[in-house]
Design an enzyme around this catalytic site. Structure first.
Site, PDB file in Angstrom:
ATOM      1  N   HIS A  97       2.313 111.294   9.819  1.00  0.00           N
ATOM      2  CA  HIS A  97       3.003 112.444   9.250  1.00  0.00           C
ATOM      3  C   HIS A  97       3.326 113.469  10.311  1.00  0.00           C
ATOM      4  O   HIS A  97       2.785 113.463  11.422  1.00  0.00           O
ATOM      5  CB  HIS A  97       2.119 113.098   8.171  1.00  0.00           C
ATOM      6  CG  HIS A  97       1.063 113.990   8.739  1.00  0.00           C
ATOM      7  ND1 HIS A  97       1.215 115.354   8.840  1.00  0.00           N
ATOM      8  CD2 HIS A  97      -0.163 113.725   9.261  1.00  0.00           C
ATOM      9  CE1 HIS A  97       0.131 115.889   9.387  1.00  0.00           C
ATOM     10  NE2 HIS A  97      -0.725 114.928   9.655  1.00  0.00           N
ATOM     11  N   CYS A  98       4.222 114.412   9.927  1.00  0.00           N
ATOM     12  CA  CYS A  98       4.477 115.613  10.715  1.00  0.00           C
ATOM     13  C   CYS A  98       4.333 116.799   9.764  1.00  0.00           C
ATOM     14  O   CYS A  98       3.379 116.838   8.990  1.00  0.00           O
ATOM     15  CB  CYS A  98       5.839 115.540  11.410  1.00  0.00           C
ATOM     16  SG  CYS A  98       7.234 115.136  10.334  1.00  0.00           S
ATOM     17  N   SER A  99       5.245 117.761   9.792  1.00  0.00           N
ATOM     18  CA  SER A  99       5.114 118.912   8.894  1.00  0.00           C
ATOM     19  C   SER A  99       5.862 118.700   7.583  1.00  0.00           C
ATOM     20  O   SER A  99       5.284 118.784   6.508  1.00  0.00           O
ATOM     21  CB  SER A  99       5.607 120.190   9.591  1.00  0.00           C
ATOM     22  OG  SER A  99       4.696 120.578  10.604  1.00  0.00           O
ATOM     23  N   THR A 118       8.611 112.014  11.380  1.00  0.00           N
ATOM     24  CA  THR A 118       8.109 110.915  10.546  1.00  0.00           C
ATOM     25  C   THR A 118       9.237 110.005  10.115  1.00  0.00           C
ATOM     26  O   THR A 118       9.064 108.775  10.046  1.00  0.00           O
ATOM     27  CB  THR A 118       7.379 111.493   9.318  1.00  0.00           C
ATOM     28  OG1 THR A 118       6.267 112.280   9.762  1.00  0.00           O
ATOM     29  CG2 THR A 118       6.886 110.402   8.387  1.00  0.00           C
ATOM     30  N   GLY A 172       7.593 115.823   7.061  1.00  0.00           N
ATOM     31  CA  GLY A 172       7.604 114.385   6.802  1.00  0.00           C
ATOM     32  C   GLY A 172       8.987 113.794   6.764  1.00  0.00           C
ATOM     33  O   GLY A 172       9.189 112.728   6.166  1.00  0.00           O
TER      34      GLY A 172
END
Length: 259
Positions: free
Chosen positions: A152-154, A160, A156
């Site tokens: 994930h990232c922030s 991502t 998504g």
């Protein structure tokens, strides 16, 4: 899963990549690979489901600033792995700090600049050394590390989203299906919209100036794949020469995730 299709309503872009079909007719297995938006926000109501998914690796693609400000809630029994895909000076790294400064925000994002910014982000996700090393590690972890895995990232959707496109491409999923999975993030941005609207107010920018950063577009992903072809000639050469993922890792990835 809830009736509206969310595994974790408090992390709305958390999704299982299983069920997609490869060009060979095989199907991506369910329950082995998840993609998500930020995982600091998992609610008390969602904890039982979250801890019960059998996740053994959590791969965090965010920058150090993002990780420090909003640390992940790690599933019971999971390894937490930081896998950087952006350097601190890359396009898109910590852009929320820019939005907190009205003068800098206007210079960087006003009058259509946010859209140009997004195209630059996707080109860097393909070409930057840190991105190449990070996405290689992601592929290797999916193929050979403990399973199941969530990355994930922030929001998504971008870091991502490219990661999902790379893994699904290696599995032989059709480009149209990869794009459909990518665009599905647009219906799952409630959390992102909330904090982006606050940042928009703080920056003094109109929402229309910020909006290109809050959604994915087919053109963004097409820019990334086009940049792959420009730099490496093909997706396969990007994998071999850019990511430097070995054929044996690709075989293990397919053996693990396809049925």
């Amino acid at each position: 899963m809830t009736s509206d299709g969310f595994i974790l309503p408090s992390a709305p872009n958390f999704r299982d990549l299983g069920g997609l079909r490869s060009g060979s007719g095989r199907t991506v297995r369910h329950g082995l690979l998840y993609r998500s938006d930020a995982l600091h926000s998992v609610s008390t109501e969602d904890l039982a489901v979250y801890h019960g998914l059998g996740i053994r690796q959590l791969v965090d693609l965010r920058t150090p600033v993002e990780r420090e400000r909003l640390p992940d809630l790690v599933p019971d029994g999971a390894e937490y792995a930081v896998v950087a895909v952006q350097g601190q000076d890359a396009a898109g790294a910590n852009f929320t700090d820019t939005l907190a400064d009205p003068e800098a925000a206007r210079a960087m994002f006003a009058d259509g600049a946010a859209e140009r910014f997004m195209y630059a982000v996707y080109r860097e996700l393909v070409a930057d050394d840190e991105a190449l090393a990070g996405y290689r590690e992601l592929v290797e972890r999916v193929a050979t590390g403990p399973s199941s895995l969530v990355f994930h990232c922030s929001a998504g959707k971008d870091r991502t989203g490219w990661g999902a496109a790379v893994v699904l491409g290696l599995l032989g999923v059709d480009r149209a299906d990869i794009l459909a999975d990518y665009l599905a993030s647009n219906e799952r941005q409630a959390n992102t919209d909330a904090w982006m609207r606050r940042l928009s107010v703080d920056s003094g920018l109109a929402w229309d100036d910020v909006a290109p950063m809050t959604r994915v577009r087919a053109e963004y992903l097409e820019t990334a794949f086009g940049h792959v072809d420009e730099l490496f000639g093909s997706f396969d050469q990007y994998v071999a020469d850019g990511l430097k993922v070995s054929e044996s890792v690709v075989e293990r990835l397919r053996d693990r995730l396809l049925r």
